[in-house]
Design a protein around this motif. Sequence first.
Motif, PDB file in Angstrom:
ATOM      1  N   TRP A   1       0.806  -1.034  -0.122  1.00  0.00           N
ATOM      2  CA  TRP A   1       0.085   0.035  -0.145  1.00  0.00           C
ATOM      3  C   TRP A   1       0.963   1.193   0.069  1.00  0.00           C
ATOM      4  CZ3 TRP A   1      -5.045   0.357  -0.617  1.00  0.00           C
ATOM      5  CH2 TRP A   1      -5.694  -0.815  -0.669  1.00  0.00           C
ATOM      6  N   GLU A   2       0.473   2.185  -0.970  1.00  0.00           N
ATOM      7  CA  GLU A   2       1.243   3.525  -0.781  1.00  0.00           C
ATOM      8  C   GLU A   2       0.096   4.606  -0.364  1.00  0.00           C
ATOM      9  OE1 GLU A   2       3.429   4.165  -4.621  1.00  0.00           O
ATOM     10  OE2 GLU A   2       2.434   2.460  -5.252  1.00  0.00           O
ATOM     11  N   SER A   3       0.731   5.653  -0.105  1.00  0.00           N
ATOM     12  CA  SER A   3      -0.380   6.875   0.403  1.00  0.00           C
ATOM     13  C   SER A   3       0.037   8.140   0.575  1.00  0.00           C
ATOM     14  CB  SER A   3      -0.588   6.441   2.166  1.00  0.00           C
ATOM     15  OG  SER A   3       0.558   6.515   2.849  1.00  0.00           O
ATOM     16  N   ILE A   4      -1.103   9.067   0.372  1.00  0.00           N
ATOM     17  CA  ILE A   4      -0.962  10.234   0.285  1.00  0.00           C
ATOM     18  C   ILE A   4      -1.621  10.950   1.130  1.00  0.00           C
ATOM     19  CG2 ILE A   4      -1.527  12.262  -1.240  1.00  0.00           C
ATOM     20  CD1 ILE A   4      -1.690  10.435  -3.711  1.00  0.00           C
ATOM     21  N   GLU A   5      -1.197  11.930   1.873  1.00  0.00           N
ATOM     22  CA  GLU A   5      -1.899  12.787   2.773  1.00  0.00           C
ATOM     23  C   GLU A   5      -2.610  13.903   2.413  1.00  0.00           C
ATOM     24  OE1 GLU A   5      -1.765  11.614   6.006  1.00  0.00           O
ATOM     25  OE2 GLU A   5      -0.377   9.905   5.264  1.00  0.00           O
ATOM     26  N   LEU A   6      -3.656  14.151   2.617  1.00  0.00           N
ATOM     27  CA  LEU A   6      -4.881  15.063   2.177  1.00  0.00           C
ATOM     28  C   LEU A   6      -5.276  15.928   3.449  1.00  0.00           C
ATOM     29  CD1 LEU A   6      -6.461  12.878  -0.230  1.00  0.00           C
ATOM     30  CD2 LEU A   6      -4.584  14.551  -1.048  1.00  0.00           C
ATOM     31  N   GLY A   7      -4.444  16.516   4.240  1.00  0.00           N
ATOM     32  CA  GLY A   7      -4.656  17.466   5.340  1.00  0.00           C
ATOM     33  C   GLY A   7      -5.257  16.311   6.406  1.00  0.00           C
ATOM     34  N   ARG A   8      -6.082  16.356   6.946  1.00  0.00           N
ATOM     35  CA  ARG A   8      -6.397  15.357   7.992  1.00  0.00           C
ATOM     36  C   ARG A   8      -6.884  13.988   7.564  1.00  0.00           C
ATOM     37  NH1 ARG A   8     -12.268  16.781  10.678  1.00  0.00           N
ATOM     38  NH2 ARG A   8     -12.333  14.418  11.055  1.00  0.00           N
ATOM     39  N   TYR A   9      -6.902  13.819   6.272  1.00  0.00           N
ATOM     40  CA  TYR A   9      -7.194  12.361   5.653  1.00  0.00           C
ATOM     41  C   TYR A   9      -6.067  11.750   4.991  1.00  0.00           C
ATOM     42  CZ  TYR A   9     -11.730  14.812   6.081  1.00  0.00           C
ATOM     43  OH  TYR A   9     -12.900  15.530   6.508  1.00  0.00           O
ATOM     44  N   THR A  10      -6.122  10.813   4.877  1.00  0.00           N
ATOM     45  CA  THR A  10      -5.141   9.812   3.861  1.00  0.00           C
ATOM     46  C   THR A  10      -6.015   8.890   2.628  1.00  0.00           C
ATOM     47  OG1 THR A  10      -3.873   9.514   6.071  1.00  0.00           O
ATOM     48  CG2 THR A  10      -3.225   8.071   4.189  1.00  0.00           C
ATOM     49  N   LEU A  11      -5.176   9.090   1.673  1.00  0.00           N
ATOM     50  CA  LEU A  11      -5.576   8.391   0.704  1.00  0.00           C
ATOM     51  C   LEU A  11      -4.587   7.229   0.416  1.00  0.00           C
ATOM     52  CD1 LEU A  11      -7.757   7.717  -1.741  1.00  0.00           C
ATOM     53  CD2 LEU A  11      -6.327   9.236  -3.055  1.00  0.00           C
ATOM     54  N   ALA A  12      -5.012   6.007   0.618  1.00  0.00           N
ATOM     55  CA  ALA A  12      -4.158   4.824   0.353  1.00  0.00           C
ATOM     56  C   ALA A  12      -4.541   4.113  -0.716  1.00  0.00           C
ATOM     57  CB  ALA A  12      -4.255   3.664   1.240  1.00  0.00           C
ATOM     58  N   PHE A  13      -3.388   3.797  -1.598  1.00  0.00           N
ATOM     59  CA  PHE A  13      -3.852   3.110  -2.959  1.00  0.00           C
ATOM     60  C   PHE A  13      -2.950   1.783  -3.242  1.00  0.00           C
ATOM     61  CE2 PHE A  13      -1.106   6.531  -3.487  1.00  0.00           C
ATOM     62  CZ  PHE A  13      -0.073   6.005  -4.374  1.00  0.00           C
ATOM     63  N   TRP A  14      -3.286   0.812  -4.035  1.00  0.00           N
ATOM     64  CA  TRP A  14      -2.436  -0.160  -4.304  1.00  0.00           C
ATOM     65  C   TRP A  14      -2.666  -0.465  -5.898  1.00  0.00           C
ATOM     66  CZ3 TRP A  14      -0.730  -4.224  -0.659  1.00  0.00           C
ATOM     67  CH2 TRP A  14       0.054  -5.351  -1.408  1.00  0.00           C
ATOM     68  N   CYS A  15      -1.731  -0.205  -6.578  1.00  0.00           N
ATOM     69  CA  CYS A  15      -1.780  -0.295  -8.211  1.00  0.00           C
ATOM     70  C   CYS A  15      -1.321  -1.778  -8.519  1.00  0.00           C
ATOM     71  CB  CYS A  15      -1.072   0.704  -8.828  1.00  0.00           C
ATOM     72  SG  CYS A  15      -1.217   2.255  -8.371  1.00  0.00           S
ATOM     73  N   ARG A  16      -2.128  -2.354  -9.717  1.00  0.00           N
ATOM     74  CA  ARG A  16      -1.697  -3.518 -10.391  1.00  0.00           C
ATOM     75  C   ARG A  16      -1.952  -3.402 -11.652  1.00  0.00           C
ATOM     76  NH1 ARG A  16      -4.300  -4.540  -5.577  1.00  0.00           N
ATOM     77  NH2 ARG A  16      -3.442  -6.260  -4.147  1.00  0.00           N
ATOM     78  N   LEU A  17      -0.924  -4.204 -12.424  1.00  0.00           N
ATOM     79  CA  LEU A  17      -1.064  -3.983 -13.868  1.00  0.00           C
ATOM     80  C   LEU A  17      -1.789  -5.166 -14.502  1.00  0.00           C
ATOM     81  CD1 LEU A  17       2.706  -3.190 -14.415  1.00  0.00           C
ATOM     82  CD2 LEU A  17       0.553  -1.531 -14.447  1.00  0.00           C
ATOM     83  N   ASP A  18      -2.779  -6.001 -13.659  1.00  0.00           N
ATOM     84  CA  ASP A  18      -3.313  -7.201 -14.343  1.00  0.00           C
ATOM     85  C   ASP A  18      -4.684  -6.759 -14.769  1.00  0.00           C
ATOM     86  OD1 ASP A  18      -4.319  -6.495 -11.746  1.00  0.00           O
ATOM     87  OD2 ASP A  18      -4.801  -8.458 -11.240  1.00  0.00           O
ATOM     88  N   ALA A  19      -5.084  -5.390 -14.912  1.00  0.00           N
ATOM     89  CA  ALA A  19      -6.344  -4.972 -15.357  1.00  0.00           C
ATOM     90  C   ALA A  19      -6.385  -4.853 -16.876  1.00  0.00           C
ATOM     91  CB  ALA A  19      -6.928  -3.817 -14.812  1.00  0.00           C
TER      92      ALA A  19
END
Length: 90
Positions: free
Chosen positions: A72-90
């Motif tokens: 999992w990777e993440s980006i801080e957005l003020g008080r929020y966090t957006l976590a994401f996981w990228c896959r190339l199988d789509a």
Amino acid sequence: MRVDLAFFDGDELLDRGELRIGVAELVSNFALFQATHRLGSDAANIVLANFPAHFDLKTISLDMPIHESADWESIELGRYTLAFWCRLDA
């Protein structure tokens, strides 16, 4: 490319879903926001918008490099966090 998204307020998971990003622009609806996305030549263009009025977020534009996440990777957005996981199988 497939992108799993998880949206947090601190440790509280507020929303979670998956995007299947292709060449054509698509709109995906989550419980708390709308994601418009399409695949560019070297990055996925993702725009998160239409957050509820009580959130301090308006529009978030992401140019996410085309890649396979190791974890999992993440980006801080003020008080929020957006976590994401990228896959190339789509």
